[in-house]
Design a protein around this motif. Structure first.
Motif, PDB file in Angstrom:
ATOM      1  N   MET A   1       8.739  32.720 -35.844  1.00 17.18           N
ATOM      2  CA  MET A   1      10.184  32.858 -36.030  1.00 17.18           C
ATOM      3  C   MET A   1      10.720  31.703 -36.862  1.00 17.18           C
ATOM      4  N   SER A   2      11.793  31.954 -37.585  1.00 14.87           N
ATOM      5  CA  SER A   2      12.338  30.934 -38.465  1.00 14.87           C
ATOM      6  C   SER A   2      12.917  29.763 -37.711  1.00 14.87           C
ATOM      7  N   GLY A   3      13.204  29.942 -36.380  1.00 14.31           N
ATOM      8  CA  GLY A   3      13.783  28.859 -35.599  1.00 14.31           C
ATOM      9  C   GLY A   3      12.767  27.851 -35.102  1.00 14.31           C
ATOM     10  N   GLU A   4      11.482  28.081 -35.333  1.00 11.25           N
ATOM     11  CA  GLU A   4      10.440  27.186 -34.830  1.00 11.25           C
ATOM     12  C   GLU A   4      10.254  25.986 -35.763  1.00 11.25           C
ATOM     13  N   ILE A   5       9.768  24.897 -35.170  1.00 14.57           N
ATOM     14  CA  ILE A   5       9.406  23.716 -35.954  1.00 14.57           C
ATOM     15  C   ILE A   5       8.026  23.949 -36.562  1.00 14.57           C
ATOM     16  N   LYS A   6       7.920  23.721 -37.850  1.00 16.39           N
ATOM     17  CA  LYS A   6       6.655  23.942 -38.556  1.00 16.39           C
ATOM     18  C   LYS A   6       5.762  22.700 -38.502  1.00 16.39           C
ATOM     19  N   LYS A   7       6.364  21.530 -38.744  1.00 12.45           N
ATOM     20  CA  LYS A   7       5.589  20.288 -38.745  1.00 12.45           C
ATOM     21  C   LYS A   7       6.530  19.098 -38.793  1.00 12.45           C
ATOM     22  N   ILE A   8       5.983  17.942 -38.437  1.00  9.61           N
ATOM     23  CA  ILE A   8       6.697  16.679 -38.627  1.00  9.61           C
ATOM     24  C   ILE A   8       6.083  16.050 -39.863  1.00  9.61           C
ATOM     25  N   ASP A   9       6.737  16.234 -40.998  1.00 15.82           N
ATOM     26  CA  ASP A   9       6.138  15.859 -42.282  1.00 15.82           C
ATOM     27  C   ASP A   9       5.752  14.386 -42.328  1.00 15.82           C
ATOM     28  N   THR A  10       6.707  13.518 -41.994  1.00 17.99           N
ATOM     29  CA  THR A  10       6.439  12.076 -42.080  1.00 17.99           C
ATOM     30  C   THR A  10       7.134  11.348 -40.944  1.00 17.99           C
ATOM     31  N   ILE A  11       6.544  10.228 -40.515  1.00 21.62           N
ATOM     32  CA  ILE A  11       7.166   9.310 -39.555  1.00 21.62           C
ATOM     33  C   ILE A  11       6.871   7.902 -40.056  1.00 21.62           C
ATOM     34  N   ARG A  12       7.904   7.113 -40.215  1.00 22.86           N
ATOM     35  CA  ARG A  12       7.717   5.741 -40.694  1.00 22.86           C
ATOM     36  C   ARG A  12       8.537   4.770 -39.847  1.00 22.86           C
ATOM     37  N   ASN A  13       7.925   3.632 -39.586  1.00 24.24           N
ATOM     38  CA  ASN A  13       8.601   2.522 -38.898  1.00 24.24           C
ATOM     39  C   ASN A  13       9.178   2.944 -37.537  1.00 24.24           C
ATOM     40  N   MET A  14       8.409   3.739 -36.798  1.00 30.58           N
ATOM     41  CA  MET A  14       8.827   4.131 -35.462  1.00 30.58           C
ATOM     42  C   MET A  14       7.679   3.811 -34.499  1.00 30.58           C
ATOM     43  N   ALA A  15       7.766   2.621 -33.871  1.00 34.60           N
ATOM     44  CA  ALA A  15       6.756   2.163 -32.919  1.00 34.60           C
ATOM     45  C   ALA A  15       5.372   2.206 -33.568  1.00 34.60           C
ATOM     46  N   VAL A  16       4.425   2.959 -32.964  1.00 36.63           N
ATOM     47  CA  VAL A  16       3.056   2.973 -33.495  1.00 36.63           C
ATOM     48  C   VAL A  16       2.893   3.920 -34.679  1.00 36.63           C
ATOM     49  N   PHE A  17       3.949   4.639 -35.043  1.00 36.68           N
ATOM     50  CA  PHE A  17       3.873   5.502 -36.227  1.00 36.68           C
ATOM     51  C   PHE A  17       4.490   4.735 -37.400  1.00 36.68           C
ATOM     52  N   GLN A  18       3.620   4.081 -38.169  1.00 39.21           N
ATOM     53  CA  GLN A  18       4.099   3.242 -39.260  1.00 39.21           C
ATOM     54  C   GLN A  18       4.226   4.017 -40.564  1.00 39.21           C
ATOM     55  N   ASP A  19       3.251   4.840 -40.846  1.00 41.86           N
ATOM     56  CA  ASP A  19       3.309   5.633 -42.085  1.00 41.86           C
ATOM     57  C   ASP A  19       2.507   6.914 -41.899  1.00 41.86           C
ATOM     58  N   PHE A  20       2.948   7.733 -40.947  1.00 36.46           N
ATOM     59  CA  PHE A  20       2.229   8.966 -40.637  1.00 36.46           C
ATOM     60  C   PHE A  20       2.622  10.064 -41.625  1.00 36.46           C
ATOM     61  N   ARG A  21       1.599  10.785 -42.114  1.00 38.90           N
ATOM     62  CA  ARG A  21       1.818  11.913 -43.032  1.00 38.90           C
ATOM     63  C   ARG A  21       1.065  13.127 -42.485  1.00 38.90           C
ATOM     64  N   TRP A  22       1.801  14.135 -42.121  1.00 37.44           N
ATOM     65  CA  TRP A  22       1.217  15.338 -41.516  1.00 37.44           C
ATOM     66  C   TRP A  22       0.163  15.969 -42.432  1.00 37.44           C
ATOM     67  N   ALA A  23       0.497  16.092 -43.705  1.00 37.97           N
ATOM     68  CA  ALA A  23      -0.379  16.827 -44.631  1.00 37.97           C
ATOM     69  C   ALA A  23      -1.765  16.208 -44.751  1.00 37.97           C
ATOM     70  N   SER A  24      -1.882  14.897 -44.580  1.00 43.82           N
ATOM     71  CA  SER A  24      -3.184  14.256 -44.705  1.00 43.82           C
ATOM     72  C   SER A  24      -3.891  14.070 -43.368  1.00 43.82           C
ATOM     73  N   SER A  25      -3.180  14.305 -42.260  1.00 46.11           N
ATOM     74  CA  SER A  25      -3.766  14.043 -40.948  1.00 46.11           C
ATOM     75  C   SER A  25      -4.077  15.309 -40.159  1.00 46.11           C
ATOM     76  N   VAL A  26      -3.193  16.296 -40.220  1.00 42.86           N
ATOM     77  CA  VAL A  26      -3.347  17.481 -39.361  1.00 42.86           C
ATOM     78  C   VAL A  26      -3.984  18.598 -40.170  1.00 42.86           C
ATOM     79  N   ARG A  27      -5.306  18.623 -40.179  1.00 44.32           N
ATOM     80  CA  ARG A  27      -6.044  19.629 -40.936  1.00 44.32           C
ATOM     81  C   ARG A  27      -7.138  20.243 -40.071  1.00 44.32           C
ATOM     82  N   ASP A  28      -7.425  21.530 -40.319  1.00 45.32           N
ATOM     83  CA  ASP A  28      -8.427  22.214 -39.518  1.00 45.32           C
ATOM     84  C   ASP A  28      -9.808  22.016 -40.139  1.00 45.32           C
ATOM     85  N   GLU A  29     -10.808  22.719 -39.578  1.00 46.79           N
ATOM     86  CA  GLU A  29     -12.187  22.548 -40.041  1.00 46.79           C
ATOM     87  C   GLU A  29     -12.359  22.965 -41.496  1.00 46.79           C
TER      88      GLU A  29
END
Length: 814
Positions: A1-29
């Motif tokens: 559904m269009s109301g769902e969250i697809k991904k958290i693209d980036t997180i920066r400077n938030m506690a232990v998430f300094q420079d998180f990038r979804w596209a480079s981290s969350v990948r399948d086999e």
């Protein structure tokens, strides 16, 4: 559904998430970027960043983000393509509810301050059946607004929106087509007005200008220029500034004076004495004789005609006949005729019109003037010729007085023509100052004519009529869409208003108590909604209090606080602001300080009250507890879609910390698929046993081997020897008569698990051979129970056991 969250693209400077990038981290086999699904389970150890993730969703719910973060940023993308950032966290139309420590702190302040109350909330009461029926009728009229399954007014809105979109698209296409044609005429290099500034002016001409000019052309007062005018404009735009024309000085005309002189000579009387009567009576003969006299006097003695001698007496008579008076009259006549001829020459040569000295706009006037001037000259010359004719007639009959007919005075027409020329000259000279302005006007006239012709070529009026029809349809569809939307807003507002009439805070407290009693069996703790009078006002306010044995409860254990907080959150999902809405729910580690039974009950509550009735649009649950994770694996994993598009609605993620930084990734198969921690620990030992070498992909298996082996053997040996004997005895009994494997295994487990034997062990490199040998000995011994060993291999997804080959090689090496 269009109301769902697809991904958290980036997180920066938030506690232990300094420079998180979804596209480079969350990948399948297959190295494809994965996405959140309808149900999402997140596992991570303590301090790995799970609560930080929940705070992002909490900010999207409340609009507030902790000021403890320095320059934080995040980007959350929804399935419909919209995005939310830290700058505008609530810039979305989704209903979000988050359970985390911030929620507990904001709503259940009694946990940190026992004298504080719990934030009250209201759910729908059940005291007014009439209002509920009215609400039911309104909601029935509104229908369902689930995407793709709308009914009632919501279906009408979808239809109206679709028709509005179609009409808007048709209008935009028609308008776009017309605009393209106008743009072509404005800026196209071949036919565009912009590229012919020498003819049309304005080298920056664009579609805005042509639309402005179309307005002028379409004006009722606009008249296209004639061909003659167009020719004038064409000449005018090419003209250069001319030199001033020399002034014309009007010559003096003597027609009146000459007429007076001619009249005097023509009418002058000659004395008749001593005249030869015969010659007086015959003017022709008189002229003949006078001319012959001039040929004979002092030249011949005999007549050249008759050869007779001319006597002195005859000469005397002729001299008296042709006296001085007659001769003078003739001379005077000749003089006046000469003056008349000179006047004619003066008039005819006084003015020569040179059109090249004038601007083209005056050429027509000059042509007309030239005709007028020639007529005036001709008329003037005729007047002079009339005088000349009368003078010649008198000269031919010099002895006889004549009457004089005074000719018309034609000088006025001539002077008028000359004055007109001078006026045109002055106008042409003056035009030099306004040439640029007039050329601009001429170019504009040519441009408007060009546009007028172009409008005919493209059938502008037909296109305009078509666009007006489409615009009318679009306006009607927009009005209908707005009408339905406003009607829906009114109905929704009426529903909300009537629901407020049924608000019941006491029922909110009762819902919490139901959860405490029915799911957790806590009959000693309860919430009560208490009304307090507001000082200085007649109204009362509601506050919740935790009650134990009829009194306000103090000194609650951490487990009791956790239970009340989570039950409160679950009940709040039924409040008037949340119930009935498609909600995104994020639950962060709800089992803190709870025992195994309560952990199961928390899972049961989530499954029964949220998952099974599908009271969510998307669900996120995070935990650090493997027991809780074990239960969460039981949550429904239905499919959505059909055929090739069929996919599971559940996904597992791992929140993993490395040093000072964390990341999100897909949960590894061993953690997602194991039923219990026992299976996981077996898999870790098995991988150590079959590993050929240590590398970046498996170093953690050796690094954690001591803990993993110790925990596995504690569980395994407890169930194998449940008679309370000591650990060392169990190891000896497990490995049999050969005590060396038992002692060796115990050493590895203790030294690498508890650093037994000296803290310097913790600073030493990991000795892979020792761990591998210990792992092989443990696996080899378990393998003696073939059925159990086969089941364990099956639980970790191993089809072909590699231990025999590896272990055999290891034995040979020893």
């Amino acid at each position: 559904m269009s109301g769902e969250i697809k991904k958290i693209d980036t997180i920066r400077n938030m506690a232990v998430f300094q420079d998180f990038r979804w596209a480079s981290s969350v990948r399948d086999e297959g190295n494809n970027v994965a996405e959140f699904k309808k149900i999402n389970i997140l596992y991570g150890r303590n301090y790995s960043g799970k609560t930080t993730l929940s705070r992002i969703l909490r900010a999207m719910e409340t609009g507030e983000l902790s000021d403890k973060f320095e320059n934080p940023s995040f980007v959350v993308t929804f399935v419909d393509g919209t995005q939310t950032t830290q700058s505008t966290p609530t810039a979305h139309d989704k209903k979000i509810r988050v359970f985390n420590e911030d929620f507990v702190r904001d709503n259940l302040r009694f946990i940190t301050n026992p004298d504080d109350s719990i934030e009250p909330f209201a759910i729908l009461g059940d005291d007014n059946n009439k209002i509920e029926k009215e609400i039911e009728a309104l909601e029935s009229e509104l229908g369902s607004k689930e995407e793709g399954k709308e009914t009632g007014l919501y279906a009408q809105r979808v239809k109206a929106s679709r028709e509005h979109a179609v009409s808007k698209d048709a209008l935009n296409k028609a308008q776009g087509s017309l605009d393209n044609q106008l743009k072509t005429k404005s800026t196209d290099k071949k036919i565009g007005i912009r590229y012919k500034p020498e003819r049309f002016g304005n080298q920056n001409y664009d579609i805005r200008d042509i639309k402005s000019d179309i307005g002028k052309v379409q004006n009722a007062n606009y008249q296209p220029p004639t061909d003659e005018k167009l020719a004038q404009y064409e000449k005018l735009i090419t003209e250069k500034t001319l030199q001033p024309i020399s002034p014309f000085h009007v010559p003096s005309l003597n027609t009146s004076t000459l007429a007076n002189k001619a009249e005097a000579l023509v009418t002058k009387k000659i004395s008749e004495s001593n005249k030869i009567d015969e010659l007086v009576k015959d003017a022709v003969l008189n002229r003949w004789v006078n001319e012959g006299r001039a040929h004979h006097k002092n030249k011949r003695d005999n007549c050249a005609f008759c050869d007779n001698p001319i006597t002195e007496d005859r000469w005397t008579k002729l001299e008296k006949h042709f006296d001085e008076e007659s001769e003078k009259l003739e001379k005077d006549i000749d003089a006046v005729i000469a003056r008349i001829d000179a006047e004619k020459d003066t008039v005819s040569s006084a003015l020569s019109i040179d059109k090249s000295s004038f601007y083209s706009r005056f050429h027509n006037k000059l042509d007309e003037l030239d005709k007028t001037l020639r007529n005036a000259i001709s008329k003037y010359e005729k007047s002079l010729d009339a005088m000349t004719a009368q003078l010649k007639a008198r000269k031919n009959d010099i002895l006889n007085q004549k009457s004089f007919k005074r000719p018309d005075d034609a000088s006025d027409d001539l002077v008028t023509a000359w004055n007109s020329y001078d006026a045109i000259r002055k106008e042409s000279d003056s035009f030099s100052n306004s040439l640029s302005t007039e050329q601009t006007k001429a170019k504009q006239a040519l441009r408007l004519k060009e546009i007028s012709d172009y409008l005919v070529t493209i059938r502008y009026q037909e296109l305009l009529s078509s666009i007006e029809d489409l615009e009318s349809k679009h306006n009607k569809s927009e009005q209908e869409k707005n009408r339905i939307e406003e009607y829906i807003r009114q109905k929704e507002g009426l529903v909300a208003s009537k629901k407020r009439e049924l608000n019941d805070e006491e029922k909110g407290a009762k819902k919490v108590n139901d959860y405490l009693n029915n799911f957790f069996g806590h009959q000693f703790l309860s919430l009560e909604a208490k009304k307090e009078k507001i000082p200085g006002e007649d109204s009362r306010r509601i506050r919740f209090e935790v009650i134990r044995d009829g009194k306000k409860a103090y000194h609650l254990s951490e487990g009791e606080c956790s239970l009340i907080a989570f039950c409160y959150f679950m009940a709040k999902l039924e409040d008037v602001e949340t119930k009935g809405n498609q909600t995104i729910i994020w639950i962060d580690d709800p089992i803190s300080s709870l025992d195994a039974n309560h952990i199961f009950f928390v899972y049961s509550l989530i499954n029964a009250e949220i998952v099974k009735p599908k009271k969510y649009v998307q669900l996120f649950i995070s935990t650090h507890n493997l027991d809780f994770l074990k239960y969460l694996k039981r949550i429904s994993n239905d499919y959505k879609g059909k055929g090739e598009k069929r996919e599971k609605i559940r996904e597992f993620f791992l929140v993993e910390r490395s040093g000072d930084s964390s990341r999100i990734c897909l949960m590894p198969g061993y953690l997602k698929n194991y039923v219990t921690e026992f299976n996981y620990l077996f898999h870790q030992i098995y991988k150590c046993a079959i590993a050929e070498s240590i590398d970046d992909g498996n170093y953690h298996e050796f690094y954690n081997f001591g803990n993993n082996a110790r925990k596995f053997l504690e569980i395994y040996l407890y169930y194998r020897y449940p008679n309370g004997i000591d650990g060392d005895d169990k190891l000896l009994k497990f490995f049999g008569e050969d005590s060396i494997p038992a002692i060796f295994t115990d050493r590895v487990n203790n030294e690498y698990s508890h650093l037994c034997g000296g803290f310097e062990r913790g600073a030493s490199p990991i000795e892979v051979p020792e761990m591998k040998i210990a792992a092989q000995q443990i696996i080899s011994k378990i393998k003696e129970d073939t059925a159990q060993y086969s089941a364990l291999l099956q639980s970790i997804g191993v089809k072909n056991d590699l231990l025999d080959t590896v272990f055999g090689t290891a034995q040979e090496g020893q």
